[in-house]
Motif scaffolding. Structure first.
Motif, mmCIF file in Angstrom:
data_model
loop_
_atom_site.group_PDB
_atom_site.id
_atom_site.type_symbol
_atom_site.label_atom_id
_atom_site.label_comp_id
_atom_site.label_asym_id
_atom_site.label_seq_id
_atom_site.Cartn_x
_atom_site.Cartn_y
_atom_site.Cartn_z
ATOM 1 N N GLN A 133 15.887 27.450 -39.324
ATOM 2 C CA GLN A 133 17.343 27.498 -39.432
ATOM 3 C C GLN A 133 18.061 26.925 -38.208
ATOM 4 N N SER A 134 17.339 26.745 -37.094
ATOM 5 C CA SER A 134 17.973 26.164 -35.906
ATOM 6 C C SER A 134 17.151 25.010 -35.338
ATOM 7 N N ARG A 135 16.274 24.459 -36.164
ATOM 8 C CA ARG A 135 15.406 23.373 -35.707
ATOM 9 C C ARG A 135 16.213 22.141 -35.308
ATOM 10 N N GLY A 136 17.280 21.859 -36.038
ATOM 11 C CA GLY A 136 18.112 20.698 -35.713
ATOM 12 C C GLY A 136 18.708 20.792 -34.323
ATOM 13 N N ARG A 137 19.080 21.997 -33.913
ATOM 14 C CA ARG A 137 19.677 22.173 -32.585
ATOM 15 C C ARG A 137 18.636 21.971 -31.491
ATOM 16 N N ARG A 272 19.803 17.333 -43.419
ATOM 17 C CA ARG A 272 19.530 16.154 -42.576
ATOM 18 C C ARG A 272 19.822 14.842 -43.308
ATOM 19 N N LYS A 273 19.503 14.791 -44.605
ATOM 20 C CA LYS A 273 19.596 13.524 -45.325
ATOM 21 C C LYS A 273 21.005 12.955 -45.339
ATOM 22 N N PRO A 274 22.038 13.702 -45.735
ATOM 23 C CA PRO A 274 23.382 13.110 -45.738
ATOM 24 C C PRO A 274 23.851 12.682 -44.357
ATOM 25 N N VAL A 275 23.447 13.414 -43.319
ATOM 26 C CA VAL A 275 23.832 13.041 -41.951
ATOM 27 C C VAL A 275 23.161 11.718 -41.569
ATOM 28 N N SER A 313 20.422 10.083 -32.323
ATOM 29 C CA SER A 313 19.609 11.238 -32.735
ATOM 30 C C SER A 313 18.765 10.922 -33.971
ATOM 31 N N PHE A 314 18.622 9.651 -34.301
ATOM 32 C CA PHE A 314 17.892 9.263 -35.516
ATOM 33 C C PHE A 314 16.448 9.742 -35.485
ATOM 34 N N PHE A 315 15.768 9.513 -34.375
ATOM 35 C CA PHE A 315 14.358 9.896 -34.295
ATOM 36 C C PHE A 315 14.212 11.414 -34.376
ATOM 37 N N SER A 316 15.012 12.128 -33.594
ATOM 38 C CA SER A 316 14.878 13.588 -33.553
ATOM 39 C C SER A 316 15.289 14.227 -34.874
ATOM 40 N N LEU A 317 16.342 13.720 -35.513
ATOM 41 C CA LEU A 317 16.748 14.271 -36.809
ATOM 42 C C LEU A 317 15.709 13.956 -37.885
ATOM 43 N N GLY A 318 15.084 12.791 -37.783
ATOM 44 C CA GLY A 318 14.008 12.466 -38.719
ATOM 45 C C GLY A 318 12.850 13.440 -38.591
#
Length: 396
Positions: A133-137, A272-275, A313-318
């Protein structure tokens, strides 16, 4: 030897040290790519040969990904990072004392292998110990640390007025400091996949479940290597000074730093996908606009800052998106694939854009990058998350 149990949330001390490792590694790459390109250009090396020599760093990164998983399983994250620091630091300090082009090629490969080990261990350690739930951060913090280092790196070019050896020596000194901090970390090991499952099956499963989430790594590598290896050559050809180029390149990092954490939080909320798709289409349009700015430095800085904000943040969000889709035991395989993808993009970028600058137009690199990111956004609707993926994510 028994592996330490991963905590559900990364400890503050460990996270700070891992982010420091990432920052210094980013600084090293941000310095070496443009600095070595400028030094070779001053020696009269052609744009295409310059670009090919730049590929060596990513050859090291690419080759490492085929064997790194098993050694890290045995020695753990901590010692993997230490080995990476030694390789990257020694390779960096030797550049100003060696002059043959083929030796620089070998040194870049050594630095690439070291950086690859650093990034593989820090990425996987952070991702695998972060709650979904907080992996993106958390992964955004990783991306921010890399972005800060990568943004500061090109400014080291200005130290060459004191001595060509100085920026290399300063960066190696930082590696020594970081190595001392890493020795204070506990020994932690990646989770192992089921023994009955072969490596081929694991990589195939990972691709089948998360192929779209692994594409951003290619695009990020393509953008990073192209801009840092060949934007200096583009800038020299449109009559920008060396000092101005060193100030423009950090704009990519500045833009990413401003919005990286908000994008990570937004991806936690809406997905993540829409972002990723929205950022890709916006970045693609702005890449097409860069040649229209000519040598207007303020306008170039704004455009590069906006591009950095979209795809920094493309790599990290991927990686975070892949972690959402995959069961935990496939995360090491996804990191290997993402790093290979990054290396493929990084290998293609300098070579293709260097040839384009030499034989077509200096503007061709921006058309290539704009087209690549636009294409990614257009194929996004083809990717659908299956019920099996959802169950895998829940189980993870």
């Amino acid at each position: 030897m028994t592996a330490s149990v991963l905590t559900p949330v990364p400890s503050v001390k460990r996270l700070i040290i891992l982010l420091s490792v990432t920052l210094v590694s980013g600084l090293n790459q941000g310095l070496l790519l443009p600095l070595l390109a400028i030094l070779l250009d001053q020696r009269g090396v052609s744009s295409d040969l310059n670009g090919i020599n730049s590929m060596a760093l990513y050859i090291g990164t690419f080759s490492t990904m085929f064997f790194i998983e098993k050694p890290i399983m045995k020695i753990g994250y901590k010692y993997g990072i230490l080995v990476g620091i030694v390789l990257a630091g020694l390779g960096t300090i030797m550049f100003p004392f060696m002059h043959a082009l083929w030796i620089w090629f070998i040194l870049r490969i050594a630095v690439g292998i070291g950086d690859s080990a650093l990034h593989y261990c820090t990425q996987l350690w952070i991702v695998s110990s972060s709650p979904p739930q907080s992996r993106g951060r958390y992964i955004s913090l990783y991306g921010m640390a890399y972005g800060i280092g990568f943004s500061i790196g090109p400014m080291g070019i200005n130290f060459t007025s004191i001595g060509k050896w100085l920026p290399f020596a300063l960066n190696t000194g930082l590696f020594v400091v970081i190595m001392l901090l890493v020795t204070r970390l506990p020994s932690v090991y990646p989770e192992r996949a089921e023994k009955l499952e072969t490596s081929t099956n694991r990589y195939w499963r990972t691709y089948r479940i998360a192929w779209f989430a692994l594409l951003p790594a290619i695009l990020y590598g393509l953008m990073e290597a192209t801009m840092n290896s060949n934007f200096p050559l583009y800038g020299l050809r449109i009559h920008l000074s060396k000092e101005m180029i060193s100030m423009l390149l950090p704009a990519l990092g500045v833009g990413s730093l401003i919005v990286m954490f908000p994008l990570g939080m937004l991806s936690d909320r809406i997905g993540r996908k829409p972002v990723l798709m929205a950022c890709a289409i916006a970045a693609g349009m702005m890449f097409f606009m860069v040649p229209l700015a000519g040598n207007n430095a303020p306008l170039l800085f704004v455009l590069l800052g906006l591009i950095g904000g979209c795809i920094g943040s493309f790599f990290s969000l991927g990686l975070a998106y892949a972690a959402d889709l995959l069961p935990r035991e496939l995360l090491p395989a996804s990191n290997v694939i993402a790093s290979i993808h990054f290396s493929i993009g990084s290998l293609l970028g300098p070579g293709i854009s260097g040839i384009g600058i030499q034989y077509i137009s200096e503007k061709s690199m921006f058309l290539m990058l704009g087209g690549a990111f636009t294409l990614f956004a257009l194929i996004g609707p083809l990717f659908r998350r299956s019920n099996m993926q959802s169950r895998n994510s829940s189980a993870a």
